[in-house]
Write a protein that holds these residues in place. Structure first.
Motif, PDB file in Angstrom:
ATOM      1  N   SER A 420       0.845  -1.125  -0.046  1.00  0.00           N
ATOM      2  CA  SER A 420      -0.098   0.103   0.074  1.00  0.00           C
ATOM      3  C   SER A 420       0.767   1.301   0.004  1.00  0.00           C
ATOM      4  CB  SER A 420      -0.934   0.144   1.325  1.00  0.00           C
ATOM      5  OG  SER A 420      -0.343   0.136   2.212  1.00  0.00           O
ATOM      6  N   GLY A 421       0.519   2.256  -0.690  1.00  0.00           N
ATOM      7  CA  GLY A 421       1.151   3.579  -0.638  1.00  0.00           C
ATOM      8  C   GLY A 421       0.874   4.206   0.564  1.00  0.00           C
ATOM      9  N   LYS A 422       1.789   4.903   1.223  1.00  0.00           N
ATOM     10  CA  LYS A 422       1.856   5.574   2.282  1.00  0.00           C
ATOM     11  C   LYS A 422       1.909   7.021   2.263  1.00  0.00           C
ATOM     12  CE  LYS A 422       3.645   1.586   4.706  1.00  0.00           C
ATOM     13  NZ  LYS A 422       4.936   1.043   5.759  1.00  0.00           N
ATOM     14  N   LEU A 423       1.656   7.820   3.239  1.00  0.00           N
ATOM     15  CA  LEU A 423       1.912   9.451   3.594  1.00  0.00           C
ATOM     16  C   LEU A 423       2.831   9.468   4.434  1.00  0.00           C
ATOM     17  CD1 LEU A 423       0.868  11.805   1.988  1.00  0.00           C
ATOM     18  CD2 LEU A 423      -0.872  12.140   3.778  1.00  0.00           C
ATOM     19  N   VAL A 424       3.940   9.690   4.373  1.00  0.00           N
ATOM     20  CA  VAL A 424       4.941   9.816   5.262  1.00  0.00           C
ATOM     21  C   VAL A 424       5.333  11.304   5.986  1.00  0.00           C
ATOM     22  CG1 VAL A 424       7.534   9.134   5.968  1.00  0.00           C
ATOM     23  CG2 VAL A 424       6.073   8.092   4.062  1.00  0.00           C
ATOM     24  N   PHE A 425       5.375  11.360   7.374  1.00  0.00           N
ATOM     25  CA  PHE A 425       5.568  12.752   8.017  1.00  0.00           C
ATOM     26  C   PHE A 425       7.072  12.650   8.593  1.00  0.00           C
ATOM     27  CE2 PHE A 425       1.132  11.799   7.636  1.00  0.00           C
ATOM     28  CZ  PHE A 425       0.564  12.994   7.584  1.00  0.00           C
ATOM     29  N   PHE A 426       7.546  13.917   8.416  1.00  0.00           N
ATOM     30  CA  PHE A 426       8.922  13.931   8.713  1.00  0.00           C
ATOM     31  C   PHE A 426       9.061  15.494   9.739  1.00  0.00           C
ATOM     32  CE2 PHE A 426      10.016  11.524   5.118  1.00  0.00           C
ATOM     33  CZ  PHE A 426      10.847  10.653   5.471  1.00  0.00           C
ATOM     34  N   GLU A 427       9.690  15.303  10.654  1.00  0.00           N
ATOM     35  CA  GLU A 427       9.896  16.404  11.583  1.00  0.00           C
ATOM     36  C   GLU A 427      10.971  17.222  11.065  1.00  0.00           C
ATOM     37  OE1 GLU A 427      10.270  17.582  16.322  1.00  0.00           O
ATOM     38  OE2 GLU A 427      10.442  15.745  15.586  1.00  0.00           O
ATOM     39  N   ARG A 428      10.648  18.640  10.612  1.00  0.00           N
ATOM     40  CA  ARG A 428      11.572  19.430  10.284  1.00  0.00           C
ATOM     41  C   ARG A 428      12.889  19.671  10.957  1.00  0.00           C
ATOM     42  NH1 ARG A 428      10.317  25.849   8.826  1.00  0.00           N
ATOM     43  NH2 ARG A 428      12.623  26.716   8.609  1.00  0.00           N
ATOM     44  N   ARG A 429      12.733  19.690  12.314  1.00  0.00           N
ATOM     45  CA  ARG A 429      14.061  20.086  13.124  1.00  0.00           C
ATOM     46  C   ARG A 429      14.955  19.028  12.960  1.00  0.00           C
ATOM     47  NH1 ARG A 429      14.366  19.333  18.571  1.00  0.00           N
ATOM     48  NH2 ARG A 429      12.107  18.960  18.509  1.00  0.00           N
ATOM     49  N   THR A 430      14.454  17.908  13.419  1.00  0.00           N
ATOM     50  CA  THR A 430      15.448  16.757  13.229  1.00  0.00           C
ATOM     51  C   THR A 430      15.266  15.662  11.961  1.00  0.00           C
ATOM     52  OG1 THR A 430      13.836  15.230  14.257  1.00  0.00           O
ATOM     53  CG2 THR A 430      15.417  16.647  15.840  1.00  0.00           C
ATOM     54  N   PHE A 431      14.354  15.927  11.388  1.00  0.00           N
ATOM     55  CA  PHE A 431      14.030  15.147  10.161  1.00  0.00           C
ATOM     56  C   PHE A 431      13.936  13.662  10.329  1.00  0.00           C
ATOM     57  CE2 PHE A 431      14.497  14.598   5.482  1.00  0.00           C
ATOM     58  CZ  PHE A 431      13.884  15.508   5.027  1.00  0.00           C
ATOM     59  N   GLN A 432      13.330  13.231  11.504  1.00  0.00           N
ATOM     60  CA  GLN A 432      13.088  12.143  11.707  1.00  0.00           C
ATOM     61  C   GLN A 432      11.722  11.740  11.073  1.00  0.00           C
ATOM     62  OE1 GLN A 432      14.993   9.935  13.647  1.00  0.00           O
ATOM     63  NE2 GLN A 432      16.659  11.485  13.593  1.00  0.00           N
ATOM     64  N   ARG A 433      11.554  10.369  10.920  1.00  0.00           N
ATOM     65  CA  ARG A 433      10.307   9.840  10.171  1.00  0.00           C
ATOM     66  C   ARG A 433       9.316   9.581  11.279  1.00  0.00           C
ATOM     67  NH1 ARG A 433      10.799   5.667   5.337  1.00  0.00           N
ATOM     68  NH2 ARG A 433       8.256   5.313   4.744  1.00  0.00           N
ATOM     69  N   VAL A 434       8.359  10.511  11.755  1.00  0.00           N
ATOM     70  CA  VAL A 434       7.697  10.466  12.983  1.00  0.00           C
ATOM     71  C   VAL A 434       6.266   9.884  12.850  1.00  0.00           C
ATOM     72  CG1 VAL A 434       8.797  12.437  14.116  1.00  0.00           C
ATOM     73  CG2 VAL A 434       6.833  12.844  12.425  1.00  0.00           C
ATOM     74  N   TYR A 435       5.741   9.759  11.480  1.00  0.00           N
ATOM     75  CA  TYR A 435       4.472   9.290  11.350  1.00  0.00           C
ATOM     76  C   TYR A 435       4.201   8.950   9.903  1.00  0.00           C
ATOM     77  CZ  TYR A 435      -0.556   8.849  12.582  1.00  0.00           C
ATOM     78  OH  TYR A 435      -1.770   8.571  12.739  1.00  0.00           O
ATOM     79  N   GLU A 436       3.175   7.777   9.786  1.00  0.00           N
ATOM     80  CA  GLU A 436       3.020   7.116   8.618  1.00  0.00           C
ATOM     81  C   GLU A 436       1.501   6.925   8.511  1.00  0.00           C
ATOM     82  OE1 GLU A 436       5.024   3.649   7.612  1.00  0.00           O
ATOM     83  OE2 GLU A 436       6.853   4.710   7.425  1.00  0.00           O
ATOM     84  N   ILE A 437       0.778   7.053   7.303  1.00  0.00           N
ATOM     85  CA  ILE A 437      -0.554   6.722   7.037  1.00  0.00           C
ATOM     86  C   ILE A 437      -0.739   5.881   5.977  1.00  0.00           C
ATOM     87  CG2 ILE A 437      -2.881   7.623   6.812  1.00  0.00           C
ATOM     88  CD1 ILE A 437      -2.120  10.099   7.707  1.00  0.00           C
ATOM     89  N   ASP A 438      -1.198   4.714   6.147  1.00  0.00           N
ATOM     90  CA  ASP A 438      -1.394   3.792   4.893  1.00  0.00           C
ATOM     91  C   ASP A 438      -2.785   4.278   4.166  1.00  0.00           C
ATOM     92  OD1 ASP A 438       0.620   2.315   5.587  1.00  0.00           O
ATOM     93  OD2 ASP A 438      -0.567   0.833   6.548  1.00  0.00           O
TER      94      ASP A 438
END
Length: 624
Positions: A420-438
């Motif tokens: 499934s395709g995902k919507l990926v969220f990165f935090e701008r300050r640290t650029f950590q992969r903090v959240y995903e939505i299928d």
């Protein structure tokens, strides 16, 4: 004696007003009220001096009893002293509250106070609130979603007007559909669908900053601008492809990639194309571009830009090219780029998106090399952060910033049936992969986070447009149409027969008035003649007493439809001569054209057998 009158009058004026005049004018009530207020203030001051603060409640009660006894005695003395004054105005002071200290623990006055909170619990609640404010993941509106069915092919373009009232989607099926959140119900149907660019795939859709126009970029070389209702406003001119210098042409000569409106200036937009140029346009002047930017490699060779955008203030123009470079120009200087980073992404890949943050200092780029990078334009010599492992298979996969500039969002692509395709969220300050939505079992191509609505729009590879929202964090948008119930389909209200209105006809000739179409349809349904279903054609040799139209074999079909006996036994000469008399009397077709040159027709006379025998020569008769 005569001089003493005025002196007495002045003396009485100096001492006070005349009592008779005061009674006449009604001043005595005010004087009594002032005296009463002065006396009450003096009593309160005396009581406050006599009462001492105590720590226990018993002392307070004892002091209150003392003060009450003192109050009663003072009140008796006051009554004795003020008994002569009969003109007091206003209600008397309550004897119980006079001089009594206010005790907030007394349940008779205010009621029981709630138990005090523990200091540790208060600290924990404050910490949780601070964490929610600091953690940007809690602000993602993904608790609810709605699905808009665009079609069966990829949704390659999304656009939302500045107010958030209308959404426009475009896809590989050449269609552009308009969605009105306030006018939709739970069926989620578009109110308009059109094909503005005929047989060209839609690459980009964007509303202007005023919301009254939409920029449509397709696979052709000419961008279009339509209004909110889909009517064409202007179309860019096509350039001359035989001119070498692209700056001397009036428009693009090859396929477009994307386009963008100027964030401040109304009516200005730009496009980039396969002819290795980035051009700015004005809506009022569609016959020629406003300016031309030509990306170049470090060796001076032309390179094709795959995406472009304006900065938030509109002073900078950024473009990403096929050789992996990112070039940024000053909007007013078209010759040399202000910033040029030659190896931003892998060469030979199509960088699909570049976008500026809301503060205007950071640039995010979505590369065709499955990466997402963050750049500081104040130090444009290396990326701030880089994230890999984000597969993309579409040349328009984009990225965007959250409204508070704390998150960066992008989508991922997948093969059909491989996840499934995902919507990926990165935090701008640290650029950590903090959240995903299928999202769905297809690629995520487009994503849009509207700052006013606080809702996320997603375009997928299987023809869906999804809207994510939170009832508590989001505003309007999808919340308006979710609460509306789906409208029931209305029956076809058509008249079964024409109704002729004859108001002055006699009652015996007057037709009965049709009260309701629905009732008439119900009556016709009960009528066996009107509601009789037509018999379907017999496919075969025939059954049930009905003869088939033709047999079930090919030969019978040919005999029935093709090899028909169409012979005509009539004499053709007679058929022609049947119209000879009418043609001779009223010539219309051929005779008028040859009337001057055509000789007169003479037909040979047909002789009978007797006449032929008479006309035979003598030698034939002798021989016989």
């Amino acid at each position: 004696m005569e001089r003493s009158g005025p002196s007495e009058a002045t003396g009485s004026d100096a001492s006070g007003p005349d009592p008779q005049l005061a009674v006449t004018m009604g001043f005595t009530g005010f004087e009594a009220r002032e005296k009463e207020e002065e006396m009450s203030r003096e009593k309160e001051l005396r009581q406050n001096e006599d009462i001492e603060p105590t720590s226990s409640r018993s002392n307070v009660v004892r002091d209150c009893s003392k003060s009450s006894s003192r109050d009663t005695s003072s009140s008796e003395s006051e009554e004795s002293s003020d008994s002569s004054d009969d003109e007091l105005i206003g209600p008397p002071l309550p004897p119980k509250m006079v001089g009594k200290p206010v005790n907030f623990m007394d349940e008779d006055i205010l009621g029981a106070l709630p138990p005090p909170l523990n200091e540790e619990e208060e600290a924990e609640e404050e910490e949780e609130e601070e964490e929610e404010e600091e953690n940007p993941v809690h602000k993602i509106p993904d608790s609810h979603e709605i699905t808009l069915k665009h079609g069966t092919k990829t949704v390659s373009a999304l656009g939302l007007d500045p107010s958030g009232a209308r959404l426009v989607t475009g896809g590989y099926d050449y269609d552009v559909k308009f969605w009105d959140f306030a006018g939709m119900d739970a069926a989620f149907k578009a109110f308009r669908s059109l094909q503005p660019c005929e047989c060209h795939q839609i690459k980009s859709l964007q509303y202007s900053n005023t919301g009254d126009m939409i920029l449509v970029v397709s696979g052709s070389s000419q961008a279009k601008v339509i209004d909110r209702d889909g009517f064409e406003v202007m179309e860019c001119i096509k350039g001359d492809q035989y001119i070498v210098d692209m700056a001397n042409t009036k428009g693009h000569t090859a396929m477009l990639h994307t386009g963008s409106w100027h964030p401040k200036i109304k009516g200005e937009f730009m496009t980039c194309s396969n002819d290795a140029t980035v051009r700015t346009w004005e809506v009022e002047n569609p016959k020629k571009q406003k300016s031309v930017f030509k990306p170049r490699t470090m060796q001076g060779k032309k390179v094709i830009p795959t995406t472009c955008t304006y900065s938030r203030d509109g002073n900078l123009i950024a473009a990403a090219c096929q050789n992996g470079s990112i070039q940024i120009w000053d909007r007013n200087l078209t010759v040399h780029p202000k910033f040029h980073y030659k190896q931003a992404h892998d060469s030979g890949t199509d960088t699909s998106c570049v976008t500026f943050s809301y503060d205007g200092n950071v640039l995010a780029s979505r590369g065709g090399d499955d990466s997402l990078k963050l750049w500081d334009i104040r130090q444009f010599n290396k990326p701030l952060f880089s994230a890999s492992g984000l597969p993309t298979m579409f040349p328009m996969t984009d990225c965007c910033f959250s409204p508070d500039d704390k998150l960066i969002v992008t989508g991922t692509s997948v093969q059909r049936g491989c996840g499934s395709g995902k919507l990926v969220f990165f935090e701008r300050r640290t650029f950590q992969r903090v959240y995903e939505i299928d999202i769905t079992d297809a690629s995520v191509v487009r994503c849009l986070w509207h700052p006013k609505l606080n809702q996320i729009m997603v375009g997928t590879g299987n023809g869906l447009a999804k809207v994510y929202y939170d009832p508590n964090k989001s505003q309007r948008g999808a919340k308006l149409c979710v609460v509306k119930t789906q409208r029931k389909a209305k029956q076809a209200e058509t008249l079964t027969q024409d109704y002729i209105i004859t108001p002055h006809a006699l009652p015996m000739f007057r037709e009965p008035r049709q009260r309701s179409t629905r009732k008439q349809l119900e009556k016709d349904r009960l009528d066996p003649l009107k509601s009789h279903k037509p018999e379907p054609p017999v496919a075969g040799p025939g059954r049930g007493g009905r003869v088939g139209t033709h047999g079930g074999t090919l030969s019978s079909y040919i005999v029935k439809n093709i090899a028909l006996d169409k012979t005509d036994d009539s004499n053709p000469r007679e058929a022609i001569l049947r119209h000879a008399k009418a043609a001779e009397d009223n010539p219309y077709w051929v005779s008028p054209a040859y009337s001057k040159t055509q000789p007169k027709t003479m037909f040979a006379q047909v002789e009978s057998d007797d006449e032929e025998a008479k006309n035979e020569p003598e030698w034939k008769k002798r021989k016989i």
